[in-house]
Write a protein that holds these residues in place. Structure first.
Motif, mmCIF file in Angstrom:
data_model
loop_
_atom_site.group_PDB
_atom_site.id
_atom_site.type_symbol
_atom_site.label_atom_id
_atom_site.label_comp_id
_atom_site.label_asym_id
_atom_site.label_seq_id
_atom_site.Cartn_x
_atom_site.Cartn_y
_atom_site.Cartn_z
ATOM 1 N N PRO A 1 -7.066 11.993 5.641
ATOM 2 C CA PRO A 1 -6.385 11.478 6.672
ATOM 3 C C PRO A 1 -7.060 11.063 7.810
ATOM 4 O O PRO A 1 -6.500 10.275 8.665
ATOM 5 N N VAL B 1 -8.249 7.582 6.693
ATOM 6 C CA VAL B 1 -7.363 6.384 6.180
ATOM 7 C C VAL B 1 -6.032 7.066 7.001
ATOM 8 O O VAL B 1 -5.140 8.092 6.591
ATOM 9 N N HIS C 1 1.004 -1.254 -0.113
ATOM 10 C CA HIS C 1 -0.086 0.024 -0.062
ATOM 11 C C HIS C 1 0.812 0.985 0.272
ATOM 12 O O HIS C 1 1.714 1.332 0.589
ATOM 13 N N ALA D 1 2.363 9.857 5.745
ATOM 14 C CA ALA D 1 2.688 10.616 4.328
ATOM 15 C C ALA D 1 2.701 12.083 4.514
ATOM 16 O O ALA D 1 3.634 12.705 3.954
ATOM 17 N N LEU E 1 -2.272 8.062 5.864
ATOM 18 C CA LEU E 1 -1.895 9.278 5.124
ATOM 19 C C LEU E 1 -1.479 10.349 6.058
ATOM 20 O O LEU E 1 -0.577 11.076 5.606
ATOM 21 N N THR F 1 -3.268 5.430 -2.356
ATOM 22 C CA THR F 1 -4.227 6.256 -1.833
ATOM 23 C C THR F 1 -3.675 7.708 -1.643
ATOM 24 O O THR F 1 -2.693 7.757 -1.223
ATOM 25 N N ALA G 1 -4.164 11.833 -0.714
ATOM 26 C CA ALA G 1 -4.769 12.464 0.326
ATOM 27 C C ALA G 1 -5.539 13.377 -0.332
ATOM 28 O O ALA G 1 -5.188 14.069 -1.208
ATOM 29 N N PHE H 1 0.710 5.120 0.557
ATOM 30 C CA PHE H 1 -0.128 6.389 1.202
ATOM 31 C C PHE H 1 0.593 7.701 0.530
ATOM 32 O O PHE H 1 2.059 7.962 0.862
ATOM 33 N N ASP I 1 0.805 11.928 -0.002
ATOM 34 C CA ASP I 1 0.637 13.434 0.250
ATOM 35 C C ASP I 1 1.614 14.356 -0.437
ATOM 36 O O ASP I 1 2.406 13.835 -0.861
#
Length: 250
Positions: A178, A181, A13, A187, A184, A137, A139, A15, A17
């Motif tokens: 965030p 999840v 995964h 991140a 984030l 994913t 943000a 994450f 930002d």
């Protein structure tokens, strides 16, 4: 004889930002940073435990959404140092040096997605090399719609890129907050710590210590240059090499 079903690929995964301003105006930030924190599916509980512990250490309440912009310097150092000591994370970042780019007709969303392309290349390489499939994913950012991300992913698949699509989840990327999840938030630490190393404050000073604490987590592929994997600089030209000579030594 019954055949043994093939093992499912390892799941990763990412994450993602960003930090800085996407616009390319004279008053905008000098750089735009997009960072991904890669976590294996099996390490998600340990990553969540890290965040829970960090909240306690920073004096935040249980379940509080951590925002770098709300940290004092002493807390930022601690957050970066604590995160940099983790074994479950790998960080890959793209730094766009806007003052070293020529004029551009891209709007803010196009600029964001163009940066994401560089990052997806590196995420796909990491997943491919570890024989994994990676989901990512983002943000959620203002005005960016999931439909625009889907359209861009589809367009990229028709172009010649260095993205290894077989290593990315065919469902495509997701966008979320965030607060929902929580990884984030990690991140956000990675992107903001990196941004501080490039963005001068009102006195013209930058802060490279935070990024230095994250150095152990940066994506390194064999003997490849850090500027190809863990810290992609765009453009990586004579002017940016002269402006940021310390990057190659990370």
């Amino acid at each position: 004889m019954n055949e043994v079903p093939a093992a499912s690929p390892r799941r990763l995964h990412a994450f993602i930002d960003e930090a800085g301003v996407r616009s390319h105006s004279p008053k905008s930030s000098d750089c735009f940073v997009m960072s991904a924190v890669i976590v294996a599916d099996t390490d998600l509980p340990e990553a969540a435990a890290f965040l829970a512990k960090l909240r306690i250490e920073l004096g935040r309440g249980e379940g509080t959404t951590l925002h770098w912009q709300n940290f004092k310097h002493i807390d930022r150092v601690h957050a970066a140092k604590s995160f940099g000591a983790q074994q479950w994370a790998t960080v890959s970042t793209v730094v766009v040096c806007k003052r070293h780019l020529g004029s551009s007709s891209m709007d803010e969303d196009q600029f964001y997605l163009y940066t994401l392309r560089f990052l997806l290349e590196r995420l796909s390489w990491f997943a491919r090399d570890s024989q994994s499939v990676l989901t990512f994913t983002l943000a959620h950012i203002v005005r960016m719609k999931l439909a625009k991300l889907r359209a861009y992913e589809a367009a990229l698949k028709t172009r010649e890129t260095n993205i290894c699509w077989a290593a990315l989840d065919p469902k495509g990327g997701q966008m979320d907050q965030p607060s929902r999840v929580e990884l984030l938030q990690v991140a956000d630490i990675a992107a903001s710590a990196t941004f501080a190393a490039f963005n001068p404050d009102k006195y013209g000073n930058t802060e490279r210590r935070y990024l230095g604490e994250l150095r152990p987590l940066l994506y390194r592929r064999g003997t490849g240059a850090i500027t190809s994997y863990g810290m992609k600089m765009h453009p990586w030209a004579p002017t940016t090499k002269a402006a940021y000579p310390w990057v190659a030594a990370l």
